[in-house]
Scaffold this active site. Sequence first.
Site, PDB file in Angstrom:
ATOM      1  N   LYS A 155     -84.257 -47.188  34.481  1.00  0.00           N
ATOM      2  CA  LYS A 155     -83.432 -48.372  34.674  1.00  0.00           C
ATOM      3  C   LYS A 155     -83.699 -49.322  33.519  1.00  0.00           C
ATOM      4  CE  LYS A 155     -82.860 -52.471  37.609  1.00  0.00           C
ATOM      5  NZ  LYS A 155     -83.258 -53.187  38.834  1.00  0.00           N
ATOM      6  N   GLU A 206     -84.305 -66.171  43.355  1.00  0.00           N
ATOM      7  CA  GLU A 206     -85.334 -65.146  43.556  1.00  0.00           C
ATOM      8  C   GLU A 206     -86.759 -65.681  43.441  1.00  0.00           C
ATOM      9  OE1 GLU A 206     -86.472 -60.603  42.123  1.00  0.00           O
ATOM     10  OE2 GLU A 206     -84.755 -61.645  41.247  1.00  0.00           O
TER      11      GLU A 206
END
Length: 407
Positions: A155, A206
């Site tokens: 990723k 977040e």
Amino acid sequence: MTTAHEAAPGRCAPQPGGTALLADYRPGGSASFFAGPHRTLLAEGVRARVPHGPAPLAGRVTETLRAARGSGEAAGAANPVVVGAVPFDHHAPAQLFVPSRVRWAGPLREDPLLAFPAPEPAPVAWRMRPLPAPGEYEAAVAAAVARMQAGGLGKAVLARTLELTAEPGSVDVPGMLHRLARRDPHGYTFATPAGEGRTLIGASPELLVSRRGGLVTANPLAGSAPRSADLAEDVRRAAALLESPKDLHEHAVVVDAVREALAPLCRNLHVPERPTLVRTAAMWHLSTTVTGEPAGPSVTALDLATALHPTPAVCGTPTDAARAFIRQVEPFDRGLYTGVVGWGDASGDGEWVVTIRCAEADTGSLRLFAGAGVVAGSRPEAELAETSAKFETFLHAVGADGTGHRA
């Protein structure tokens, strides 16, 4: 004499009035504002700066706080606080300092005065330049997918910037901060010095990690979908995100990395089996709340944050391979973007959030950032659309038309 309003968080409960601190914030110099779900902080002045050096950051912060906790006229409070931001590149200098004065208040979301609207942004003739251009960003995503299919990269989080320029004096940082706070009051709103006369300002959804006494909390977000103004379509997008194999895999990779990083520093970790949804004004996100207890009293919130940073949600996997790929394809230095911003005190408590949905500002320019997690199943046009949606948080705050960054 230290009042309850100025006391360190471990000494007394925060007092109401988060909007009062928001109103008192002034950019420039050393002022730093941070608001989260549990409290609001306004720091002013500089008692000490955390030095740059080869020693681990958490250790340098601990030594700086210990010195501020000493005796004498120059001493800090009984529980001094460090505030500021840590960059994406762990070799770059952090922007952390021990303020001369810290004021605390309750969370913004509980302050009824937050219901009053912020002033609308003044009309500004923004000049807008995306970097890289949208087509170049899509090509970078395609290159990342090809690299993953060849092996060695699982990723990569690829970012782009949007540079807004106008006449000097056009950028109203306090006004932006007010609008960001009201747009997503359940998230984390911040403004802190970024060096060279610039301000890092943003509204991150977040939480990287917090420590409140014996409770450690991390809330990784990964896997996203843009919101829709149409209610039925908005619900459909949320439901699709919860069932998306691509996004669920991306999220699981991040949660596994968080578990692995926290395990040596925590006990009794609880990791839910499936993610839930959180929403901002612009995005839906897959979310998992991880909880546990610090393995010992010496484990600070910043120890936990530096162990986690950077997570696969802002870098990729494997970390070294993803970081190298990011350096290869991103035509800019991330600086403090995708780093960590927040506060920590001498007792070890603190809140550190992931530095996303943010911009660097001076009097005549803004540099906005947005990124998307690329995995083997990613489509370049979808990742471009995701970054475009993430820019909307800031474009709304400055009253800019964002069509120029989409094509």
